[in-house]
Design a protein around this motif. Structure first.
Motif, PDB file in Angstrom:
ATOM      1  N   GLU A  86       0.832  -1.209   0.000  1.00 54.33           N
ATOM      2  CA  GLU A  86       0.000   0.000   0.000  1.00 54.33           C
ATOM      3  C   GLU A  86       0.866   1.258   0.000  1.00 54.33           C
ATOM      4  OE1 GLU A  86       1.296   0.473   4.052  1.00 54.33           O
ATOM      5  OE2 GLU A  86       0.854  -1.336   2.898  1.00 54.33           O
ATOM      6  N   CYS A  87       2.004   1.180   0.670  1.00 56.01           N
ATOM      7  CA  CYS A  87       2.899   2.332   0.742  1.00 56.01           C
ATOM      8  C   CYS A  87       3.642   2.525  -0.569  1.00 56.01           C
ATOM      9  CB  CYS A  87       3.893   2.149   1.883  1.00 56.01           C
ATOM     10  SG  CYS A  87       5.073   3.490   2.053  1.00 56.01           S
ATOM     11  N   ILE A  88       4.121   1.443  -1.164  1.00 53.49           N
ATOM     12  CA  ILE A  88       4.921   1.540  -2.380  1.00 53.49           C
ATOM     13  C   ILE A  88       4.094   2.070  -3.547  1.00 53.49           C
ATOM     14  CG2 ILE A  88       6.206   0.197  -4.091  1.00 53.49           C
ATOM     15  CD1 ILE A  88       7.065  -1.649  -1.798  1.00 53.49           C
ATOM     16  N   MET A  89       2.863   1.563  -3.725  1.00 52.69           N
ATOM     17  CA  MET A  89       2.112   1.976  -4.905  1.00 52.69           C
ATOM     18  C   MET A  89       1.187   3.159  -4.662  1.00 52.69           C
ATOM     19  SD  MET A  89      -0.714  -1.014  -5.600  1.00 52.69           S
ATOM     20  CE  MET A  89      -2.039  -1.389  -4.460  1.00 52.69           C
ATOM     21  N   ALA A  90       0.905   3.511  -3.401  1.00 56.16           N
ATOM     22  CA  ALA A  90      -0.047   4.609  -3.167  1.00 56.16           C
ATOM     23  C   ALA A  90       0.280   5.416  -1.919  1.00 56.16           C
ATOM     24  CB  ALA A  90      -1.470   4.050  -3.072  1.00 56.16           C
ATOM     25  N   GLY A  91       1.533   5.398  -1.477  1.00 52.54           N
ATOM     26  CA  GLY A  91       1.891   6.087  -0.245  1.00 52.54           C
ATOM     27  C   GLY A  91       1.646   7.586  -0.276  1.00 52.54           C
ATOM     28  N   SER A  92       1.975   8.225  -1.395  1.00 46.71           N
ATOM     29  CA  SER A  92       1.754   9.673  -1.507  1.00 46.71           C
ATOM     30  C   SER A  92       0.267   9.991  -1.570  1.00 46.71           C
ATOM     31  CB  SER A  92       2.465  10.219  -2.748  1.00 46.71           C
ATOM     32  OG  SER A  92       3.863  10.164  -2.597  1.00 46.71           O
ATOM     33  N   LEU A  93      -0.481   9.154  -2.284  1.00 45.74           N
ATOM     34  CA  LEU A  93      -1.923   9.353  -2.379  1.00 45.74           C
ATOM     35  C   LEU A  93      -2.576   9.202  -1.010  1.00 45.74           C
ATOM     36  CD1 LEU A  93      -4.229   9.904  -4.361  1.00 45.74           C
ATOM     37  CD2 LEU A  93      -4.421   7.439  -4.721  1.00 45.74           C
ATOM     38  N   ILE A  94      -2.140   8.218  -0.242  1.00 45.76           N
ATOM     39  CA  ILE A  94      -2.658   8.032   1.112  1.00 45.76           C
ATOM     40  C   ILE A  94      -2.424   9.287   1.946  1.00 45.76           C
ATOM     41  CG2 ILE A  94      -2.263   6.793   3.286  1.00 45.76           C
ATOM     42  CD1 ILE A  94      -1.776   4.265   1.594  1.00 45.76           C
ATOM     43  N   GLU A  95      -1.215   9.831   1.865  1.00 46.13           N
ATOM     44  CA  GLU A  95      -0.897  11.029   2.636  1.00 46.13           C
ATOM     45  C   GLU A  95      -1.747  12.219   2.206  1.00 46.13           C
ATOM     46  OE1 GLU A  95       0.851  11.102   5.246  1.00 46.13           O
ATOM     47  OE2 GLU A  95       1.855   9.155   5.120  1.00 46.13           O
ATOM     48  N   SER A  96      -2.063  12.313   0.919  1.00 43.25           N
ATOM     49  CA  SER A  96      -2.878  13.433   0.433  1.00 43.25           C
ATOM     50  C   SER A  96      -4.300  13.365   0.980  1.00 43.25           C
ATOM     51  CB  SER A  96      -2.905  13.445  -1.098  1.00 43.25           C
ATOM     52  OG  SER A  96      -3.712  12.416  -1.630  1.00 43.25           O
TER      53      SER A  96
END
Length: 255
Positions: free
Chosen positions: A41-51
């Motif tokens: 989840e962090c590798i493919m969408a970590g920045s999106l999660i933070e947003s």
């Protein structure tokens, strides 16, 4: 995907068939990440999660697995104690530690998490219909304008591929009307089949993504390994140049 989900940007035509679109997290009510293992989840969408977290929006993660083959082997051959003690118990301790790291990260960030508890690297031996039914039930609890991120359908990791295929079925069963996108995992997703056409300007989130990945202490690899801080930073820098930004997290539209 609704045009309201896209920022007002210049649309760039790539090879006369692909449009590049910038993702607008403000449009979506929640983010759902469906992946095979902790750290995916962090590798493919970590920045999106933070947003999404920055905006106070709900984030949910569904893991297919956090287990090793230990439980399955004990069911099949309870007398294989030597093999279990020498090889698989250390793997079980590793899996337990990885799951604990995942849970700690989610609790710290206020992320809801769920698991199907399938054995690692054994997804293909389970009934796809049953798996897709569980996923369909899970996404039925999501809002109509939710954003879902899953593995790419042409991933060389078999567990990742099973996630993509069973999600395809689950989306059809549930008549999912939100937006589904496929994420990129360096070293697993086939570049020749991956055609990113959606991106998030991740310059303000990349440091938080890398900080999140550092908490997966058992997953840290040498500098030039795909699962390293250096690699994650380099990939978002690369896709940043692809989309005209310093950093960008990329995705491919699924539906």
């Amino acid at each position: 995907m609704s045009h309201n989900a896209l920022r007002d940007i210049n649309v760039t035509l790539i090879k006369d068939e692909h449009f590049l679109m910038e993702l607008n997290p403000d449009y979506y009510s929640e983010l759902v990440v469906i992946c095979a293992h902790p750290d995916d989840e962090c590798i493919m969408a970590g920045s999106l999660i933070e947003s999404f977290i920055e905006r106070g929006k709900k984030v949910k993660v569904l893991l297919y697995s956090h287990e090793t083959q230990l439980n399955i082997l004990q069911e099949v051959n309870p007398f294989a104690s030597d093999y279990i003690n020498i090889f698989l118990k250390p793997l079980t301790a590793y899996a337990d530690s990885l799951l604990q790291e995942f849970q700690d990260i989610c609790r710290m960030k206020g992320i809801e998490y769920y698991t199907l508890s399938l054995p690692d690297q054994k997804f293909q031996f389970y009934d796809y219909g049953n798996i897709s039914n569980q996923v369909s039930s899970f996404i039925s609890q999501s809002s109509a304008n939710s954003l879902i991120v899953v593995h790419h359908s042409c991933d060389i990791n078999e567990d990742h591929e099973v996630v993509a295929k069973t999600c395809d079925v689950a989306f059809r069963k549930h008549l999912f009307h939100g937006t589904a996108i496929e994420g990129y995992i360096h070293g697993s997703t086939k570049l020749g089949n991956y055609s990113p056409n959606i991106f998030l300007d991740s310059e303000q989130y990349i440091d938080m993504k890398l900080s999140r990945f550092k908490k997966y202490k058992n997953q840290q690899r040498d500098k030039y390994h795909p699962r390293s801080i250096y690699a994650l930073n380099s990939i978002e820098a690369f896709f940043g140049t692809y989309f005209g930004h310093k950093y960008a997290e990329s995705y491919q539209l699924k539906q």
